[in-house]
Design a protein around this motif. Structure first.
Motif, PDB file in Angstrom:
ATOM      1  N   PHE A 325      28.083  -7.054 -22.498  1.00 30.77           N
ATOM      2  CA  PHE A 325      27.239  -5.870 -22.689  1.00 30.77           C
ATOM      3  C   PHE A 325      27.071  -5.582 -24.177  1.00 30.77           C
ATOM      4  N   TYR A 326      28.152  -5.806 -24.955  1.00 31.48           N
ATOM      5  CA  TYR A 326      28.118  -5.597 -26.401  1.00 31.48           C
ATOM      6  C   TYR A 326      27.087  -6.544 -27.023  1.00 31.48           C
ATOM      7  N   PHE A 327      27.146  -7.787 -26.550  1.00 30.96           N
ATOM      8  CA  PHE A 327      26.222  -8.790 -27.073  1.00 30.96           C
ATOM      9  C   PHE A 327      24.777  -8.412 -26.737  1.00 30.96           C
ATOM     10  N   ASP A 328      24.570  -7.988 -25.484  1.00 28.63           N
ATOM     11  CA  ASP A 328      23.215  -7.580 -25.073  1.00 28.63           C
ATOM     12  C   ASP A 328      22.697  -6.470 -25.980  1.00 28.63           C
ATOM     13  N   GLU A 329      23.581  -5.568 -26.312  1.00 31.88           N
ATOM     14  CA  GLU A 329      23.198  -4.446 -27.163  1.00 31.88           C
ATOM     15  C   GLU A 329      22.866  -4.955 -28.574  1.00 31.88           C
ATOM     16  N   MET A 330      23.674  -5.880 -29.079  1.00 29.15           N
ATOM     17  CA  MET A 330      23.407  -6.469 -30.406  1.00 29.15           C
ATOM     18  C   MET A 330      22.029  -7.113 -30.442  1.00 29.15           C
ATOM     19  N   ASN A 342      28.711 -15.729 -32.559  1.00 30.79           N
ATOM     20  CA  ASN A 342      29.876 -16.154 -33.344  1.00 30.79           C
ATOM     21  C   ASN A 342      30.595 -14.969 -33.968  1.00 30.79           C
ATOM     22  N   TRP A 343      29.808 -14.088 -34.567  1.00 27.72           N
ATOM     23  CA  TRP A 343      30.431 -12.944 -35.236  1.00 27.72           C
ATOM     24  C   TRP A 343      31.156 -12.043 -34.250  1.00 27.72           C
ATOM     25  N   LEU A 344      30.587 -11.948 -33.069  1.00 29.09           N
ATOM     26  CA  LEU A 344      31.211 -11.095 -32.047  1.00 29.09           C
ATOM     27  C   LEU A 344      32.471 -11.767 -31.492  1.00 29.09           C
ATOM     28  N   VAL A 345      32.291 -12.987 -30.994  1.00 31.57           N
ATOM     29  CA  VAL A 345      33.385 -13.648 -30.284  1.00 31.57           C
ATOM     30  C   VAL A 345      34.527 -14.018 -31.231  1.00 31.57           C
ATOM     31  N   SER A 346      34.192 -14.620 -32.389  1.00 32.64           N
ATOM     32  CA  SER A 346      35.283 -15.059 -33.267  1.00 32.64           C
ATOM     33  C   SER A 346      35.725 -13.971 -34.237  1.00 32.64           C
ATOM     34  N   GLU A 347      34.772 -13.509 -35.054  1.00 36.29           N
ATOM     35  CA  GLU A 347      35.172 -12.631 -36.149  1.00 36.29           C
ATOM     36  C   GLU A 347      35.639 -11.259 -35.658  1.00 36.29           C
ATOM     37  N   LEU A 348      34.742 -10.563 -34.964  1.00 36.20           N
ATOM     38  CA  LEU A 348      35.117  -9.201 -34.558  1.00 36.20           C
ATOM     39  C   LEU A 348      36.320  -9.223 -33.625  1.00 36.20           C
ATOM     40  N   GLN A 349      36.257 -10.076 -32.592  1.00 31.76           N
ATOM     41  CA  GLN A 349      37.363 -10.121 -31.636  1.00 31.76           C
ATOM     42  C   GLN A 349      38.678 -10.443 -32.314  1.00 31.76           C
ATOM     43  N   GLY A 350      38.636 -11.421 -33.239  1.00 32.89           N
ATOM     44  CA  GLY A 350      39.847 -11.825 -33.947  1.00 32.89           C
ATOM     45  C   GLY A 350      40.425 -10.659 -34.731  1.00 32.89           C
ATOM     46  N   GLU A 365      29.915  -0.367 -34.001  1.00 40.10           N
ATOM     47  CA  GLU A 365      28.774  -0.303 -33.096  1.00 40.10           C
ATOM     48  C   GLU A 365      28.085  -1.660 -33.036  1.00 40.10           C
ATOM     49  N   PRO A 366      27.567  -2.015 -31.852  1.00 46.40           N
ATOM     50  CA  PRO A 366      26.822  -3.281 -31.769  1.00 46.40           C
ATOM     51  C   PRO A 366      25.691  -3.334 -32.798  1.00 46.40           C
ATOM     52  N   LYS A 367      25.046  -2.210 -32.982  1.00 43.32           N
ATOM     53  CA  LYS A 367      23.929  -2.162 -33.928  1.00 43.32           C
ATOM     54  C   LYS A 367      24.401  -2.510 -35.351  1.00 43.32           C
ATOM     55  N   SER A 368      25.562  -2.006 -35.720  1.00 41.70           N
ATOM     56  CA  SER A 368      26.105  -2.259 -37.045  1.00 41.70           C
ATOM     57  C   SER A 368      26.443  -3.732 -37.228  1.00 41.70           C
ATOM     58  N   LEU A 369      27.069  -4.307 -36.172  1.00 42.59           N
ATOM     59  CA  LEU A 369      27.439  -5.712 -36.280  1.00 42.59           C
ATOM     60  C   LEU A 369      26.181  -6.579 -36.403  1.00 42.59           C
ATOM     61  N   SER A 370      25.115  -6.189 -35.680  1.00 46.61           N
ATOM     62  CA  SER A 370      23.837  -6.899 -35.809  1.00 46.61           C
ATOM     63  C   SER A 370      23.345  -6.855 -37.242  1.00 46.61           C
ATOM     64  N   LYS A 371      23.421  -5.704 -37.847  1.00 39.45           N
ATOM     65  CA  LYS A 371      22.975  -5.534 -39.235  1.00 39.45           C
ATOM     66  C   LYS A 371      23.732  -6.486 -40.158  1.00 39.45           C
ATOM     67  N   ASP A 395      36.424   1.295 -39.221  1.00 33.72           N
ATOM     68  CA  ASP A 395      36.498   2.759 -39.142  1.00 33.72           C
ATOM     69  C   ASP A 395      35.191   3.379 -38.692  1.00 33.72           C
ATOM     70  N   GLY A 396      34.243   2.519 -38.341  1.00 36.23           N
ATOM     71  CA  GLY A 396      32.978   3.044 -37.841  1.00 36.23           C
ATOM     72  C   GLY A 396      31.930   3.198 -38.932  1.00 36.23           C
TER      73      GLY A 396
END
Lengths: 474, 465
Positions: A325-330, A342-350, A365-371, A395-396
């Motif tokens: 769902f996070y990815f869909d939002e991104m 990659n950024w979601l699964v490896s970097e953020l999750q790690g 936020e998914p939007k932030s990670l997309s940015k 920290d958001g």
């Protein structure tokens, strides 16, 4: 002798509704004993059941997801037996008219799709939880009346592995639909296995053994594998299989007899007179179906076909529905599917894992990670910088702000980079000699020095190219 | 005094007599299981300050509710039945939990665990049951309204034996939430008053949809007492020929004839109907199978584990077995065995399912005629209240099978049904029963009002103290 293994599963899943199947009492798994109960749950005289609309809705969603035919006339029956965990002395269930019949669940068996047929799904209520101490029994009625669906498969599985895949897939489906927490370790999903062996190719079924209350997918697999071995040995030695109920002992990794079947118990089923049949209008069924979230199989297809993700990446995302769902939002904000993944699964999750957080609790936020992904993609910042930014994002905070505040914007200004390269080359004549002598490491060192001088803001690709160019001229 | 008369008094004084006299009356009638003391509080409403008795199968928060069974001897509900809440909101004052047949499974009130309830008119006779205590307290003039429950004729039969009005409205008209059940598909909340107008008023208070009873109806509640009139000019009333023919008591038949005559004089159209006699002979066995099958399941919660009178044992199973063995009278256990037997897989088709099919046939047979008419009229009982020690009933005679069991049709079909007095025989009251179409309670009260006017049998009270 070789045997065909025949396995069918009966799975109970608690529906995660706010209130119980037939009462308005709430239910929380960790609530203090006997606090999530009311007069209906402990079956005080005169209480009457009232069907939980939300539970019916969730059952319909599950039926649709597993391709069952939905019975729009919802009916309930009484299953009569005396037991101290059953307050009314009967369980309200759907013996005669289950909400759904004849469905399918497809498992991926080493790349081959296998169809496991589902016989029926019916709604019922859970029993209380008993704790047997040395000379007394404690009963917690919180669980009494919690809505359950029982999902009964056809005997279409032939190994522990297939059963494990089936349960995993079912668990995933329940999770995606948000109809059940489906946590075997907490008992919100429970599995009974029916298993029999027959000589290879035979059309006659062997005697069925039931293994009850398996509480993990690993145990289901292990129990079936042990049971196959046990039954084969009995049959090979000319013995016969007793029709019985067994349980899995985790310590010895074996199954042990719980009780021998003494003929079938007569539950004296009859239609529940306090609940008239409820007609669910077709429009309502359609609107329930329309509002259903996308299921894993459909998501996987979309990720591969529309986003061009690899099969592996798609599966990584689907492992956890909240990740998907996070990815869909991104993907609402970015076009860089592969990079987002990659950024979601490896970097953020790690990073989350290191910080004791999860995708469910993170403030990113998914939007932030997309940015952030897009900034790397258009070379506004380097991926090394991005990793630092991500730490601050926990920290958001907004990545653009972080980049701005830290003056991190990647410098792609040629004249600026050129100036720095010249400085570095002037300061490191030995490295130039090394480079000319064929030591490739020297190039890396020089680029690194430029990056350092730029406080990490120089575009690394541009810097590398520039250093090479200048070196060739010296 | 009836409700109208009590309403003239100051709100504080309306229940005084009831609280005062009930102990003395009970010494004579054995009608009360638990007395409820006056809390001194009064509240405005349709029944402001009016004393009311509740059958002891109606759950009352904080007040012992035993259903006249040893197994619930110490049971104190933690919640109020839906109708208890409604009555409280209307200002009613509860004075007693009234006697009944154990778990409402009887028609004599002889099976109460406190012993039989006696008829105010003759203490050697029964009140009828199962709501006998409620009937006795109204007939003795203690309360103008008492609540009962009616699964076969448990309100309408004692009403006949005690000379009062007994109402069982349509299935779903009054919430059953909080009523200790007998047989869910047949159970109705019913009640007793001394006249038709009070009966109409009581339904205004008791009726209405309750989300806690899924079988309760959304049909709007009318202002029955205000729209009440005795005009029967355009009414078509059926006389239940099978019942009339099955009865042997000439006085009862004569009083009944006079009512029919009176209705005719007031312009009603009368038609005598004869339903299929074989079906009518099946009323009792059909009822008996369905009621006991449902009852055996309904009472499976009485196991001593969570509430009620527990008899100890060395395991949970033993506790349950001991509790149920000691907690029920043999009469109840017999019914459970019969109910269980008809639920067994190998018997269900031949017994319960067959009974359910016959029930449907009976309903269709009756509705075929009733749908074209406004009411079905019959004597409520074939005799005056029997003696306490009566054992001479021939349970295979038409007089019993049809004459004494016809009112169960109202439960089979969920039809509103009212019994009211139509005179006396040997100084004992006799009653007439009227059954109408579903949710036509207003019609029922209108015709009943006409009957009350014809007989003059209104506010019949038999003081015993």
């Amino acid at each position: 002798m070789n045997y065909d293994v025949v396995v069918g599963l009966e799975i109970h899943a608690e529906l995660n509704t706010k209130t119980k199947m037939f009462s308005g009492a709430p239910y929380h798994f960790k609530a203090e004993a006997n606090t999530d109960t009311n007069e209906i749950d402990i079956a005080l005289p005169g209480t009457l059941p009232c069907v939980n609309h939300e539970a019916v809705k969730k059952a319909i969603e599950l039926c649709h997801a597993l391709e069952l035919k939905i019975d729009p006339l919802v009916r309930f029956d009484r299953k009569n037996y005396y037991y101290s965990d059953l307050p009314k002395g009967y369980q309200i269930t759907q013996q005669f008219h289950p909400i759904g019949r004849d469905g399918h669940l497809y498992i991926d068996l080493d790349g081959v799709r296998k169809d496991i047929r589902i016989n029926r799904i019916h709604m019922e209520e859970d029993t209380a939880k008993q704790f047997h101490l040395y000379d007394e029994t404690l009963i917690d009625f919180n669980r009494a009346g919690v809505p359950l669906v029982e999902i009964v498969s056809e005997p279409d599985m032939q190994s522990g592995q297939e059963a494990a895949l089936y349960v995993e897939k079912l668990k995933q489906t329940l999770n995606y639909l948000d109809v059940s927490d489906a946590r075997m370790e907490e008992g919100s999903m429970r599995c009974d296995v029916n298993i029999s062996l027959k000589p290879q190719g035979s059309t006659v079924f062997g005697t069925k053994v039931e293994i009850k209350n398996l509480n993990s997918i690993a145990n289901i697999k292990d129990a079936i594998e042990y049971e196959i071995k046990r039954q084969s040995e009995v049959l090979d030695n000319g013995g016969t299989i007793d029709q019985e109920t067994r349980r899995f002992d985790e310590k010895t990794m074996t199954t042990v007899t719980m009780r021998k079947k003494e003929g079938n118990v007569d539950y004296k089923f009859f239609p529940e007179p306090n609940i008239f049949p409820i007609r669910i209008q077709d429009e309502e069924i359609q609107s329930i179906i329309k509002a259903m979230p996308e299921l894993p199989d459909a998501k996987q297809k979309r990720y591969i076909e529309e986003y061009g993700l690899s099969d592996y990446d798609a599966k990584q995302l689907l492992l956890n529905k909240n990740l998907a769902f996070y990815f869909d939002e991104m993907m609402r904000y970015s076009k860089n599917a592969k990079a987002c993944c990659n950024w979601l699964v490896s970097e953020l999750q790690g990073l989350l894992q290191k910080n004791g957080q999860t995708i469910e609790t993170t403030k990113v936020e998914p939007k932030s990670l997309s940015k952030l992904v897009d900034m790397v993609n258009d070379q506004t910042i380097s991926s090394k910088q991005a990793k630092d930014v991500l730490v601050d994002m926990l920290d958001g905070n907004d990545p653009e702000k972080i980049v701005e505040e830290k003056g991190m914007k990647q410098v792609s200004d040629t004249s600026m980079i050129e100036k720095l390269v010249d400085e570095v080359l002037d300061e490191n004549p030995n490295s130039i000699i090394d480079y000319k002598n064929g030591k490739d490491r020297a190039l890396g060192f020089l680029v690194g020095q430029v990056m350092k001088k730029s406080k990490g803001q120089a575009n690394p690709q541009m810097t590398s190219a520039m250093v090479k160019e200048k070196l060739s001229k010296r | 005094m009836n409700i109208d008369e009590l309403m003239v008094l100051d709100i504080k004084d309306r229940a005084n007599e009831a609280y005062k006299k009930i102990h003395e009356v009970n010494d004579k009638l054995n009608a009360v299981i638990t007395f409820i003391d006056d809390d001194g509080k009064r509240k405005e409403g349709k029944l402001a300050g009016i004393p009311v008795a509740l059958k002891d199968n109606i759950s009352t928060k904080g007040i012992r509710t035993t259903a006249a069974s040893d197994i619930l001897d110490n049971y104190i509900p933690v919640y109020d039945a839906a109708i208890v809440t409604k009555l409280k909101e209307a200002g009613a004052k509860f004075v007693a939990k009234a006697s009944m047949d154990e778990l409402a499974m009887g028609g004599t009130n002889r099976t109460a665990n406190i012993g039989p309830c006696l008829n105010p008119y003759d203490d050697t006779r029964i009140t009828g049951g199962s709501s006998g205590g409620s009937a006795a307290l109204v007939a003795a003039g203690i309360v103008p309204l008492a609540i009962g429950s009616d699964t076969g004729d448990s309100v309408r039969k004692p009403a006949a034996y005690c000379g009062i009005v007994g109402v069982k409205p349509s299935y779903g008209r009054i919430s059953r939430y909080g009523i200790i059940p007998y047989a869910s598909s047949l159970d109705h909340v019913g009640y007793f008053t001394t006249n038709v107008k009070d009966a109409a008023l009581a339904l205004e208070v008791l009726a209405g949809r309750d989300d806690k009873d899924m079988t309760s109806s959304f049909a709007p509640v009318e202002n029955y007492s205000e729209i009440l009139n005795s005009d029967v000019k355009d009414k078509k009333i059926l006389v239940f020929g099978n019942v009339y023919d099955a009865l042997n008591d000439e006085v009862i038949k004569d009083r009944f004839d006079k009512v029919v005559e009176g209705l005719k004089e007031r312009g009603a159209t009368i038609k005598v109907v004869h339903f299929d006699d074989d079906l009518m002979k099946c009323l009792f066995p059909t009822y008996f199978i369905i009621a006991n099958a449902e009852a055996t399941a309904n009472h499976s919660n009485l196991d001593g584990v969570r509430f009620g009178h527990r008899v100890d044992g060395t395991s949970m199973e033993e506790i349950m077995t001991n509790t149920r063995t000691r907690g029920f009278s043999s009469f109840i256990k017999k019914r459970f065995v019969i109910g269980s037997y008809s639920l067994f897989e190998e018997n269900q088709e031949r017994l319960l399912k067959k009974a359910q099919r016959v029930r449907r046939l009976i309903v269709e047979e009756v509705l075929k005629e009733l749908k074209e008419a406004d009411g079905l009229l019959a004597p409520a009982a074939g005799t005056i209240a029997p003696k306490l020690d009566n054992t001479s009933t021939d349970e295979l005679s038409d007089e019993y099978l049809i004459g004494e069991n016809h009112m169960v049709i109202g439960n089979f079909a969920g039809l509103p049904s009212i019994t009211l007095p139509m005179g006396y025989k040997d100084e004992m009251p006799i009653g007439i029963n009227l059954t109408c179409n579903a949710f036509k309670e207003a019609d029922m009260f209108d015709i009943a009002q006409a009957i009350e006017n014809i007989t003059g049998c209104k506010d019949m009270i038999k003081e015993v103290a």
